[in-house]
Design an enzyme around this catalytic site. Structure first.
Site, PDB file in Angstrom:
ATOM      1  N   HIS A  68       0.842  -1.210   0.000  1.00 58.67           N
ATOM      2  CA  HIS A  68       0.000   0.000   0.000  1.00 58.67           C
ATOM      3  C   HIS A  68       0.876   1.258   0.000  1.00 58.67           C
ATOM      4  O   HIS A  68       1.317   1.717   1.047  1.00 58.67           O
ATOM      5  CB  HIS A  68      -0.919  -0.011   1.228  1.00 58.67           C
ATOM      6  CG  HIS A  68      -1.889   1.127   1.279  1.00 58.67           C
ATOM      7  ND1 HIS A  68      -3.077   1.072   1.965  1.00 58.67           N
ATOM      8  CD2 HIS A  68      -1.858   2.376   0.734  1.00 58.67           C
ATOM      9  CE1 HIS A  68      -3.715   2.212   1.845  1.00 58.67           C
ATOM     10  NE2 HIS A  68      -2.987   3.038   1.100  1.00 58.67           N
ATOM     11  N   HIS A  70       1.501   5.273  -2.240  1.00 57.91           N
ATOM     12  CA  HIS A  70       1.044   6.258  -3.230  1.00 57.91           C
ATOM     13  C   HIS A  70       2.283   6.893  -3.835  1.00 57.91           C
ATOM     14  O   HIS A  70       2.920   7.731  -3.203  1.00 57.91           O
ATOM     15  CB  HIS A  70       0.198   7.349  -2.558  1.00 57.91           C
ATOM     16  CG  HIS A  70      -1.025   6.826  -1.858  1.00 57.91           C
ATOM     17  ND1 HIS A  70      -2.270   6.844  -2.428  1.00 57.91           N
ATOM     18  CD2 HIS A  70      -1.185   6.268  -0.637  1.00 57.91           C
ATOM     19  CE1 HIS A  70      -3.155   6.324  -1.578  1.00 57.91           C
ATOM     20  NE2 HIS A  70      -2.518   5.962  -0.484  1.00 57.91           N
ATOM     21  N   ARG A  72       2.135   8.689  -6.510  1.00 59.69           N
ATOM     22  CA  ARG A  72       1.670   9.938  -7.163  1.00 59.69           C
ATOM     23  C   ARG A  72       2.086   9.969  -8.637  1.00 59.69           C
ATOM     24  O   ARG A  72       1.703   9.135  -9.389  1.00 59.69           O
ATOM     25  CB  ARG A  72       2.200  11.185  -6.430  1.00 59.69           C
ATOM     26  CG  ARG A  72       2.014  11.149  -4.923  1.00 59.69           C
ATOM     27  CD  ARG A  72       0.580  11.286  -4.503  1.00 59.69           C
ATOM     28  NE  ARG A  72       0.482  11.495  -3.066  1.00 59.69           N
ATOM     29  CZ  ARG A  72      -0.569  11.125  -2.336  1.00 59.69           C
ATOM     30  NH1 ARG A  72      -1.601  10.530  -2.888  1.00 59.69           N
ATOM     31  NH2 ARG A  72      -0.602  11.354  -1.042  1.00 59.69           N
ATOM     32  N   ASN A 102      -5.680   6.407  -6.509  1.00 57.08           N
ATOM     33  CA  ASN A 102      -6.248   7.762  -6.343  1.00 57.08           C
ATOM     34  C   ASN A 102      -5.336   8.829  -6.934  1.00 57.08           C
ATOM     35  O   ASN A 102      -4.938   9.773  -6.267  1.00 57.08           O
ATOM     36  CB  ASN A 102      -6.565   8.059  -4.869  1.00 57.08           C
ATOM     37  CG  ASN A 102      -5.344   8.055  -3.973  1.00 57.08           C
ATOM     38  OD1 ASN A 102      -4.347   7.398  -4.276  1.00 57.08           O
ATOM     39  ND2 ASN A 102      -5.390   8.778  -2.871  1.00 57.08           N
ATOM     40  N   HIS A 181     -10.396   0.441   2.184  1.00 59.05           N
ATOM     41  CA  HIS A 181     -10.178   1.497   3.177  1.00 59.05           C
ATOM     42  C   HIS A 181     -11.480   1.557   3.972  1.00 59.05           C
ATOM     43  O   HIS A 181     -12.459   2.129   3.510  1.00 59.05           O
ATOM     44  CB  HIS A 181      -9.888   2.814   2.438  1.00 59.05           C
ATOM     45  CG  HIS A 181      -9.804   4.021   3.323  1.00 59.05           C
ATOM     46  ND1 HIS A 181      -9.035   5.112   3.008  1.00 59.05           N
ATOM     47  CD2 HIS A 181     -10.391   4.328   4.511  1.00 59.05           C
ATOM     48  CE1 HIS A 181      -9.156   6.038   3.960  1.00 59.05           C
ATOM     49  NE2 HIS A 181      -9.972   5.591   4.879  1.00 59.05           N
ATOM     50  N   ASP A 313       1.366   2.901   3.717  1.00 57.61           N
ATOM     51  CA  ASP A 313       0.441   3.912   3.210  1.00 57.61           C
ATOM     52  C   ASP A 313       1.247   5.202   2.961  1.00 57.61           C
ATOM     53  O   ASP A 313       0.798   6.305   3.311  1.00 57.61           O
ATOM     54  CB  ASP A 313      -0.731   4.158   4.167  1.00 57.61           C
ATOM     55  CG  ASP A 313      -1.813   5.038   3.554  1.00 57.61           C
ATOM     56  OD1 ASP A 313      -1.747   5.317   2.341  1.00 57.61           O
ATOM     57  OD2 ASP A 313      -2.725   5.456   4.299  1.00 57.61           O
ATOM     58  N   HIS A 317       2.736  14.473   0.461  1.00 57.29           N
ATOM     59  CA  HIS A 317       2.152  15.750   0.018  1.00 57.29           C
ATOM     60  C   HIS A 317       3.243  16.787   0.186  1.00 57.29           C
ATOM     61  O   HIS A 317       4.178  16.584   0.966  1.00 57.29           O
ATOM     62  CB  HIS A 317       0.955  16.141   0.894  1.00 57.29           C
ATOM     63  CG  HIS A 317      -0.170  15.151   0.845  1.00 57.29           C
ATOM     64  ND1 HIS A 317      -1.059  15.100  -0.199  1.00 57.29           N
ATOM     65  CD2 HIS A 317      -0.527  14.159   1.694  1.00 57.29           C
ATOM     66  CE1 HIS A 317      -1.932  14.126   0.016  1.00 57.29           C
ATOM     67  NE2 HIS A 317      -1.625  13.534   1.151  1.00 57.29           N
TER      68      HIS A 317
HETATM   69  C1  NCD Z   1      -4.338   9.121   1.204  1.00 58.43           C
HETATM   70  C2  NCD Z   1      -3.547   9.899   0.161  1.00 58.43           C
HETATM   71  O1  NCD Z   1      -2.927  10.907   0.494  1.00 58.43           O
HETATM   72  O2  NCD Z   1      -3.535   9.472  -0.997  1.00 58.43           O
HETATM   73  N1  NCD Z   1      -4.165   9.713   2.474  1.00 58.43           N
HETATM   74  C3  NCD Z   1      -4.248   9.107   3.678  1.00 58.43           C
HETATM   75  O3  NCD Z   1      -4.364   9.811   4.691  1.00 58.43           O
HETATM   76  N2  NCD Z   1      -4.196   7.786   3.812  1.00 58.43           N
HETATM   77  C4  NCD Z   1      -5.750   9.110   0.777  1.00 58.43           C
HETATM   78  C5  NCD Z   1      -6.699   8.383   1.674  1.00 58.43           C
HETATM   79  O4  NCD Z   1      -6.561   7.171   1.828  1.00 58.43           O
HETATM   80  O5  NCD Z   1      -7.637   9.003   2.209  1.00 58.43           O
HETATM   81 ZN    ZN Z   2      -3.480   5.042   1.093  1.00 55.15          ZN
END
Ligand code: NCD
Ligand code: ZN
Length: 449
Positions: A68, A70, A72, A102, A181, A313, A317
C-alpha cells in the site's frame, strides 16, 4: 539446503547471517538470472562472478514488499514521482511496491492504468504492481487483469451494497483482491454534521472525532456481511486502526473467511496525542491516529504476528500543503517508506519483537499478492536487503529521498539501518546510496494459481 553446488557457477553469491525460514543462520545465497538458485553452507558454495561477504553486525533479509503506497506522479508529480518514491523505497529496504489508484486522473480503466504503467516503467528502481479504483465498468476488470492485483475501495465506494456484490462476484471470478479502506461514508457525514451542530471550529485536534472509531468498525462489519453473500471473495482491510476492528477481523478469520488485514507503522507506534502538539498538521492522516488503548492493540497485533501485512500507506504531500491554515485544506497522509523497516527492526533489536515479525513486511504480503518474492528460498526473486543493526540513528525528514521531507516520527531513535539492496540480483543501493538506474524496476507478476 542444497549440498551439491561446488561445481556450479552462479552470477552472484552473498555470504553472511541470513534470515531463513524463521531464524538467522550463517549461510550463502546464490543468484542466477535474477532468481535465487541455491541457499547453502559456506563449504558447499559454488563459484560466482561476484561475491559479497557481509560480516559483523549485518543481516541479510529478503527485500520488503509494501502492498500500500502512493507514488503519485502523473498530475501530482509535485508531491512525488516514481523515481523519488522508489528511491525512498530502496532507502527503506523495500524492493516491491503496490500503488494505489487515487491519482489525477483517477485510475479506473485499462486506459488510465496504462498511463501510470508508462511512468513506473520509465522511472521506477523497485518492482511494482497496481490496484484499480472502483472500475468504470466491470469489463475494465477483465481488461486490466494482467496488470493488477485487485481493486481498491475507498469510503465513498462503500455506500451501495448492490454494486459491491456485483464487484465482489467479478473479483472472485477473476481471483482479484478487494483491498478496502474501511470508513463508512454515511457515518463520516454524521460526524461532520455533529461538529457543525455544536458549532466547533474544526482543527486537527478534532480529527480523531471527525472520523470516530465506530466509522471504521461499522465499515468492517458491513463489508464482512456483504462478502458473506459472495463465494470466493478475498477481502483485505488496509490500515486498520482500532481495537474493535482487529477483534472483528480476527473472529471472522476463525470462522474460516477469506479475510486479511494490514496495519501501518503510524497506527502501531504513534497515538492521537500528536494532534495536540506541534506535529498536528503533519500527523493528519486517514484513518486518524488513535488513543493509546487502540494504538496498543494495533502494536500488539503487529508484534504478536496476528496481522497479515505491515504497510506504510506512504502518502506524500508537499510540506506547504500540509501547513494549510484551515483544517479542511490539510491533505491527509505523510511519507513512510524510508523508516517502516528500521522502525520494525528497532523493536526486534531492542528485544520487544521476534525477528519473524519481518514476515509481515515480506513473505506474508507476497503470499497475499501471489508473487515469488519476500523469501530467501530457491525459486524466489533475488530481492535482498542488507541491514546493519546496533546502530543509533535519529529520524530526520530532511534526509528523506521522498519529495515529502517531513514525518511525524521526527526525532525517533532507530537501531537499524539499510545498507545495501539487490533487486533481482542487481545491486541498486550501496552504503545507503542509490546506484540503480531509472527504470530498472519491473512488473511484479503473479504466479497463476
Ligand atoms: C491518502 C492519500 O494521500 O492518498 N491519504 C491518507 O491519509 N491515507 C488518501 C486516503 O486514503 O484518504
Ligand atoms: Zn493510502
Amino acid at each position: 539446503m542444497d549440498a551439491n553446488n561446488r561445481y556450479r557457477k552462479v552470477d552472484l553469491l552473498l555470504k553472511g547471517k541470513i534470515y531463513l525460514q524463521g531464524r538467522v543462520e550463517e549461510a550463502c545465497i546464490g543468484i542466477e538470472a535474477g532468481k535465487i538458485v541455491m541457499v547453502c553452507k559456506e563449504p558447499n558454495a559454488p563459484y560466482a562472478e561476484k561475491v559479497f561477504s557481509y560480516t559483523g553486525k549485518k543481516l541479510i533479509l529478503p527485500g520488503m514488499v509494501d502492498m500500500h503506497v502512493h507514488m503519485r506522479d502523473l498530475g501530482q508529480e509535485h508531491k512525488e514521482d516514481w523515481y523519488t518514491g522508489s528511491m525512498a523505497a530502496l532507502k527503506g529496504g523495500v524492493t516491491t511496491v503496490v500503488d494505489m489508484p487515487n491519482n489525477i486522473p483517477f485510475i479506473n480503466t485499462r486506459e488510465s492504468l496504462l498511463l501510470k504503467v508508462e511512468k513506473a516503467k520509465e522511472k521506477s528502481i523497485v518492482d511494482y504492481g497496481f490496484y484499480l479504483g472502483f472500475p468504470a465498468s466491470l469489463n475494465e476488470l477483465s481488461k486490466s487483469r494482467d496488470m493488477i492485483f485487485g481493486v481498491k475501495l475507498y469510503p465513498n465506494d462503500l455506500s451501495n451494497s448492490e454494486n459491491l456484490v456485483n464487484l465482489l462476484q467479478k473479483c472472485a471470478e477473476l481471483d482479484l483482491l478487494l483491498i478496502v479502506h474501511p470508513e463508512d461514508p454515511t457515518l463520516l457525514e454524521e460526524c461532520k454534521k455533529w461538529a457543525s451542530k455544536i458549532g466547533v471550529k474544526l482543527d486537527p485536534s478534532l480529527h480523531p472525532m471527525l472520523r470516530a472509531p465506530v466509522v471504521e468498525y461499522f465499515a468492517v462489519k458491513n463489508l464482512l456481511e456483504i462478502a458473506r453473500r459472495v463465494h470466493g471473495a478475498r477481502i483485505h482491510f488496509t490500515h486498520v486502526s482500532t481495537g474493535e476492528s482487529v477483534k472483528t477481523i480476527l473472529h471472522s478469520k476463525l470462522e474460516g473467511r477469506k479475510v486479511s488485514f494490514d496495519v501501518t507503522p503510524h497506527h502501531a507506534f504513534l497515538n492521537s496525542r500528536l494532534y495536540a502538539g506541534r506535529q498536528a498538521n503533519i500527523a493528519k492522516v486517514n484513518p486518524p491516529l488513535r488513543p493509546e488503548e487502540d494504538r496498543r492493540i494495533i502494536y500488539n497485533a503487529l508484534v504478536n504476528r496476528q496481522v497479515d501485512a505491515y504497510v506504510t500507506d506512504h502518502a506524500p504531500h508537499r510540506f506547504e500543503e500540509k501547513m494549510a491554515e484551515k483544517y479542511e485544506d490539510i491533505p491527509p497522509g505523510f511519507p513512510g517508506l524510508e523508516i517502516a523497516l528500521p522502525l520494525l527492526l528497532t523493536e526486534v533489536f531492542e528485544g520487544r519483537a521476534d525477528i519473524r515479525v519481518i514476515e509481515s513486511y515480506s513473505l506474508k504480503p507476497a503470499e497475499i499478492l501471489g508473487i515469488a518474492k519476500g523469501q530467501l528460498a530457491v525459486g524466489f526473486d533475488g530481492d535482498i536487503t542488507i541491514v546493519e543493526y546496533g546502530v543509533e540513528e535519529t529520524v530526520k525528514g530532511e534526509d528523506f529521498f521522498s519529495k515529502a521531507k517531513y514525518t511525524p516520527f521526527e526525532g525517533y531513535r532507530l537501531r537499524a539501518r539499510v545498507v545495501d539492496v539487490y533487486l533481482r540480483g542487481l545491486k541498486v543501493l550501496e552504503e545507503g546510496n542509490v546506484i540503480g538506474r531509472r527504470g530498472v524496476g519491473c512488473f511484479a507478476r503473479r504466479i497463476e494459481r
